[in-house]
Design a protein around this motif. Structure first.
Motif, PDB file in Angstrom:
ATOM      1  N   TYR A   8       0.894  -1.213   0.108  1.00 10.60           N
ATOM      2  CA  TYR A   8       0.078   0.153  -0.128  1.00 10.60           C
ATOM      3  C   TYR A   8       0.940   1.215  -0.110  1.00 10.60           C
ATOM      4  N   PRO A   9       1.608   1.521  -1.042  1.00  9.67           N
ATOM      5  CA  PRO A   9       2.424   2.441  -0.959  1.00  9.67           C
ATOM      6  C   PRO A   9       1.808   3.994  -1.067  1.00  9.67           C
ATOM      7  N   LEU A  10       0.808   4.275  -1.626  1.00  8.02           N
ATOM      8  CA  LEU A  10       0.164   5.507  -1.677  1.00  8.02           C
ATOM      9  C   LEU A  10      -0.249   5.826  -0.337  1.00  8.02           C
ATOM     10  N   PRO A  11      -0.972   5.246   0.416  1.00  4.70           N
ATOM     11  CA  PRO A  11      -1.327   5.524   1.811  1.00  4.70           C
ATOM     12  C   PRO A  11       0.077   5.823   2.808  1.00  4.70           C
ATOM     13  N   VAL A  12       0.923   4.943   2.683  1.00  3.12           N
ATOM     14  CA  VAL A  12       2.093   5.120   3.507  1.00  3.12           C
ATOM     15  C   VAL A  12       2.815   6.527   3.051  1.00  3.12           C
ATOM     16  N   ILE A  13       2.935   6.788   1.768  1.00  2.00           N
ATOM     17  CA  ILE A  13       3.367   8.127   1.355  1.00  2.00           C
ATOM     18  C   ILE A  13       2.785   9.289   1.808  1.00  2.00           C
ATOM     19  N   VAL A  14       1.367   9.291   1.872  1.00  2.00           N
ATOM     20  CA  VAL A  14       0.552  10.520   2.215  1.00  2.00           C
ATOM     21  C   VAL A  14       0.582  10.370   3.936  1.00  2.00           C
ATOM     22  N   VAL A  15       0.766   9.430   4.476  1.00  2.00           N
ATOM     23  CA  VAL A  15       0.590   9.453   5.989  1.00  2.00           C
ATOM     24  C   VAL A  15       1.930   9.952   6.475  1.00  2.00           C
ATOM     25  N   ALA A  16       2.905   9.573   5.764  1.00  2.00           N
ATOM     26  CA  ALA A  16       4.456   9.881   6.295  1.00  2.00           C
ATOM     27  C   ALA A  16       4.539  11.744   5.950  1.00  2.00           C
ATOM     28  N   GLN A  17       3.862  11.976   4.588  1.00  2.00           N
ATOM     29  CA  GLN A  17       3.630  13.559   4.487  1.00  2.00           C
ATOM     30  C   GLN A  17       3.002  14.216   5.598  1.00  2.00           C
ATOM     31  N   LEU A  18       1.899  13.730   6.047  1.00  2.00           N
ATOM     32  CA  LEU A  18       0.903  14.434   7.124  1.00  2.00           C
ATOM     33  C   LEU A  18       2.072  14.426   8.229  1.00  2.00           C
ATOM     34  N   PHE A  19       2.794  13.439   8.766  1.00  2.00           N
ATOM     35  CA  PHE A  19       3.606  13.544   9.753  1.00  2.00           C
ATOM     36  C   PHE A  19       4.651  14.416   9.481  1.00  2.00           C
ATOM     37  N   GLY A  20       5.339  14.544   8.441  1.00  2.00           N
ATOM     38  CA  GLY A  20       6.443  15.391   8.273  1.00  2.00           C
ATOM     39  C   GLY A  20       6.243  16.842   8.167  1.00  2.00           C
ATOM     40  N   THR A  21       4.797  17.096   7.445  1.00  2.00           N
ATOM     41  CA  THR A  21       4.414  18.534   7.149  1.00  2.00           C
ATOM     42  C   THR A  21       3.727  19.070   8.559  1.00  2.00           C
ATOM     43  N   SER A  22       3.725  18.040   9.738  1.00  2.00           N
ATOM     44  CA  SER A  22       3.476  18.829  10.849  1.00  2.00           C
ATOM     45  C   SER A  22       4.232  19.843  11.378  1.00  2.00           C
ATOM     46  N   LEU A  23       5.497  19.851  11.043  1.00  2.80           N
ATOM     47  CA  LEU A  23       6.357  20.734  11.436  1.00  2.80           C
ATOM     48  C   LEU A  23       6.164  22.183  10.882  1.00  2.80           C
ATOM     49  N   TRP A  24       5.502  22.080   9.677  1.00  5.90           N
ATOM     50  CA  TRP A  24       5.337  23.719   8.929  1.00  5.90           C
ATOM     51  C   TRP A  24       4.915  24.735  10.070  1.00  5.90           C
ATOM     52  N   PHE A  25       3.576  24.387  10.370  1.00  4.91           N
ATOM     53  CA  PHE A  25       3.039  25.404  11.321  1.00  4.91           C
ATOM     54  C   PHE A  25       3.187  24.858  12.932  1.00  4.91           C
ATOM     55  N   SER A  26       4.001  24.319  13.125  1.00  6.05           N
ATOM     56  CA  SER A  26       4.110  23.786  14.793  1.00  6.05           C
ATOM     57  C   SER A  26       4.194  24.895  15.630  1.00  6.05           C
ATOM     58  N   VAL A  27       4.798  25.969  15.291  1.00  6.29           N
ATOM     59  CA  VAL A  27       4.902  27.048  16.390  1.00  6.29           C
ATOM     60  C   VAL A  27       3.698  27.989  16.139  1.00  6.29           C
ATOM     61  N   ASN A  28       2.772  28.038  14.894  1.00  8.19           N
ATOM     62  CA  ASN A  28       1.473  28.653  14.998  1.00  8.19           C
ATOM     63  C   ASN A  28       0.622  27.937  15.904  1.00  8.19           C
ATOM     64  N   GLY A  29       0.685  26.587  16.118  1.00  9.39           N
ATOM     65  CA  GLY A  29      -0.345  25.933  16.693  1.00  9.39           C
ATOM     66  C   GLY A  29      -0.075  26.250  18.221  1.00  9.39           C
ATOM     67  N   VAL A  30       0.921  26.714  18.789  1.00 12.30           N
ATOM     68  CA  VAL A  30       1.173  27.127  20.244  1.00 12.30           C
ATOM     69  C   VAL A  30       1.161  28.513  20.360  1.00 12.30           C
ATOM     70  N   TRP A  31       0.862  29.154  19.334  1.00 12.92           N
ATOM     71  CA  TRP A  31       1.037  31.054  19.448  1.00 12.92           C
ATOM     72  C   TRP A  31       0.382  31.204  20.742  1.00 12.92           C
ATOM     73  N   LEU A  32      -0.864  31.137  21.066  1.00 16.35           N
ATOM     74  CA  LEU A  32      -1.634  31.698  21.921  1.00 16.35           C
ATOM     75  C   LEU A  32      -0.866  31.584  23.480  1.00 16.35           C
ATOM     76  N   SER A  33      -0.127  30.495  23.507  1.00 18.30           N
ATOM     77  CA  SER A  33       0.643  30.433  24.942  1.00 18.30           C
ATOM     78  C   SER A  33       1.923  31.233  24.792  1.00 18.30           C
TER      79      SER A  33
END
Length: 394
Positions: A8-33
């Motif tokens: 199941y290569p396509l699901p593996v790739i898209v989930v890995a991208q989901l996890f990897g791109t969580s880094l993009w706005f990680s600071v924005n997610g805690v901005w209120l704090s």
């Protein structure tokens, strides 16, 4: 384990991208704090978001002109980029009070993201050579969901130290690196062609149809990331009008950004019936309309405006994979990869002034700052209107 992943290569790739791109706005997610505990401003948020964007642009151009992705396996680059990005993201926890270093670490995070998002596209080609706009839509959908994920993690860790969501994002990126490394490169990986001169990618801009499609993409990018940056501020404004506290902001910010994944997948499905150009035009028209009318609806119920933000969240990114598909069709056959790399680099370059303007003027204009995004959809639609009159290049 490896056999299961490769089944199941396509699901593996898209989930890995989901996890990897969580880094993009990680600071924005805690901005209120961060703003509450350390007194950081919306301008500081814009500065750190710009650092990530600038790093991504630099990384994309580096990959485009050096042929790095052709010299090494896509899965290896993806895995290494995810690991280094996880380290840079986690390091932000230690450098928050050091403006120069925190900027450098967010820039480094953006550099690493250039080895995750574009290489994910290449891996899709390598594993599923008959991929369609639907597969690409899933990939961009995961990018969108990954962008929203830090807000979800912050909502789930309210009352806990703000460092936790950042570290969870880094942990997810490590998991993504591991599964992609185990998956490996697909059997249909394009042959290496060595370094590609930058001028070869720029040459595509002389093709009228490619130039028209690229113009539409540029207008889309002017709006997209600046809107995502403003989402917590817009959501907080409506909750404040309702007399609610900050606890719901990360949950609703996740909903507004994350629902864009539905727009990507739905747009991919519609493209099979209506065509990519129709989907791109309608999505850009809808997001531009919402962008234009939103600040004029000050007297409308906050609940209605929250619903409008959800509509905006769907439309603002639904056109992204379709622009990529249209550009790939219009680009010269010998330089599709380099042409797309240049288009992406210019598009992400336009996110810098858009984010700087909207985040910098939010303190003075508040909701009226979104009008600064209107030129993007307007110019994008004007450019895209010319695409239908130009033939694709063979």
């Amino acid at each position: 384990m490896i056999d299961l992943l490769r089944r199941y290569p396509l699901p593996v790739i898209v989930v890995a991208q989901l996890f990897g791109t969580s880094l993009w706005f990680s600071v924005n997610g805690v901005w209120l704090s961060l703003s509450r505990e350390l007194g950081l401003t919306e301008a500081d948020l814009g500065r750190l978001t710009l650092a990530v964007q600038a790093g991504f642009i630099a990384g994309t151009l580096t990959i485009a002109v050096t042929g790095l992705a052709d010299r090494f396996g896509a899965s290896r680059i993806f895995a290494v980029a995810s690991l280094l990005g996880a380290m840079a993201n986690a390091g932000f926890v230690l450098t928050l009070n050091l403006p120069a270093l925190d900027f450098i670490l967010r820039f480094a995070t953006g550099l690493c993201l250039a080895g995750i998002y574009p290489l994910g596209m290449k891996m899709v080609i390598a594993w599923t050579p008959k991929y369609s706009g639907v597969a690409l839509a899933w990939l961009v959908g995961m990018l969108t969901l990954g962008t929203a994920l830090p807000h979800l993690m912050r909502g789930a860790t309210l009352g806990m130290p703000w460092q936790w969501p950042l570290l969870v994002a880094s942990l997810l990126a490590v998991v993504g690196a591991a599964v992609v490394f185990l998956l490996g490169d697909g059997p249909h990986l394009p042959k290496s062609s060595g370094p590609i001169p930058l001028r070869q990618g720029l040459a595509a801009l002389r093709v009228p149809r490619f130039r028209a499609v690229a113009g539409g993409y540029f207008g889309h990018m002017w709006e997209l990331y600046a809107f995502w940056t403003l989402v917590p501020l817009l959501v907080g404004r409506e909750l404040g009008r309702l007399g609610e506290g900050d606890a719901l902001i990360p949950w609703l910010a996740f909903a507004v950004i994350g629902i864009g994944a539905v727009g990507c997948v739905g747009g991919g499905w519609l493209s099979r019936v209506k065509g990519s150009e129709w989907v791109a035009r309608q999505a850009l028209r809808l997001s531009g309309t919402v962008c234009l009318v939103y600040p004029w609806l000050n007297g409308v119920s906050p609940v209605v405006l929250m619903a409008l933000l959800l509509v905006w969240g769907v439309a603002v990114v639904a056109d992204s994979p379709q622009f990529s598909a249209l550009a790939a069709e219009a680009a010269p056959r010998a330089s599709v990869g380099s042409s797309l790399a240049v288009m992406n680099a210019v598009g992400f370059g336009l996110t810098l002034p858009a984010i700087w303007l909207t985040s910098g003027w939010w303190g003075q204009l508040e909701v009226w700052a979104v009008l600064l995004l209107v030129p993007g959809p307007v110019l994008g639609l004007w450019s895209l209107a010319r695409a239908g009159a130009e033939p694709a290049q063979g």
